[in-house]
Write a protein that holds these residues in place. Structure first.
Motif, short mmCIF file in Angstrom:
data_model
loop_
_atom_site.label_atom_id
_atom_site.label_comp_id
_atom_site.label_asym_id
_atom_site.label_seq_id
_atom_site.Cartn_x
_atom_site.Cartn_y
_atom_site.Cartn_z
N UNK A 194 1.08 -1.28 0.02
CA UNK A 194 0.00 -0.09 0.06
C UNK A 194 0.77 1.24 -0.01
N UNK A 195 2.02 1.10 0.73
CA UNK A 195 2.75 2.34 1.00
C UNK A 195 3.64 2.63 -0.35
N UNK A 196 4.12 1.61 -0.88
CA UNK A 196 5.02 1.38 -1.84
C UNK A 196 3.99 1.90 -3.59
N UNK A 197 2.86 1.57 -3.52
CA UNK A 197 2.30 1.53 -4.92
C UNK A 197 1.09 2.21 -5.01
N UNK A 198 0.67 2.97 -3.96
CA UNK A 198 -0.49 3.73 -3.89
C UNK A 198 -0.53 4.89 -5.02
N UNK A 199 0.76 5.51 -5.15
CA UNK A 199 0.91 6.56 -5.99
C UNK A 199 0.75 6.27 -7.20
N UNK A 200 1.39 4.99 -7.58
CA UNK A 200 1.27 4.47 -8.99
C UNK A 200 -0.13 3.94 -9.33
N UNK A 201 -0.79 3.25 -8.27
CA UNK A 201 -2.22 2.89 -8.31
C UNK A 201 -3.13 4.12 -8.73
N UNK A 202 -3.05 5.14 -8.19
CA UNK A 202 -3.78 6.37 -8.54
C UNK A 202 -3.71 6.80 -9.73
N UNK A 203 -2.39 6.79 -10.41
CA UNK A 203 -2.23 7.13 -11.96
C UNK A 203 -2.97 6.07 -12.63
N UNK A 204 -2.83 4.84 -12.24
CA UNK A 204 -3.32 3.77 -13.06
C UNK A 204 -4.97 3.95 -13.08
N UNK A 205 -5.36 4.06 -12.03
CA UNK A 205 -6.87 4.49 -11.91
C UNK A 205 -7.28 5.40 -12.76
#
Length: 140
Positions: A74-85
């Protein structure tokens, strides 16, 4: 907050009715109660995992490692996940992430029920759960 409303002349009845106003909307009521049930299920799952780790493996350090395994994605991928979403359909992402969370819970339950649950299973499932939550939160 309540004290300031009373000082401004807001009656207790007006205060309560203004706080409950969103419940007049059908979609909000559905979301509120569905999310409440979902959170209760998540808390039960977390409590069950804690109980299993402490009863079968006996040390608190394993519990800490399990929590880190769930929180690190969650800490590592949340920013990238937000861009993906932002680039995808959020509804589709929610369906995939919720199904992933369901599958991790089901797998954990089946392994525990049949007595095949090992600590490394719990770590892997916690990482998958963390990944799903990293994408679920921005989509929600």
């Amino acid at each position: 907050m309540v004290l300031f409303d009373i000082i401004r002349g807001v009656t207790p009845g007006e205060f309560v009715s203004s706080r409950l106003a969103p419940f007049k909307i059908k979609e909000y009521r559905r979301l509120y109660f569905a999310q409440s049930l979902s959170w209760i299920g998540s808390w039960m799952q977390d409590m069950g995992k804690s109980w299993i780790v402490l009863s079968q493996f006996g040390r608190g350090s394993e519990m800490g490692i399990l929590m880190i395994a769930a929180a690190l994605p969650v800490a590592c991928f949340s920013i990238y996940a937000g861009v993906f979403v932002d680039k995808k359909n959020p509804r589709t992402v929610l369906l995939v992430t919720q199904f992933s969370l369901f599958m991790t819970a089901l797998t954990l339950g089946v392994l525990a029920y049949f007595g095949h649950l090992k600590y490394w299973h719990m770590i892997i499932l916690a990482v998958f759960e963390g990944m799903a939550i990293a994408f679920d939160a921005p989509a929600f």
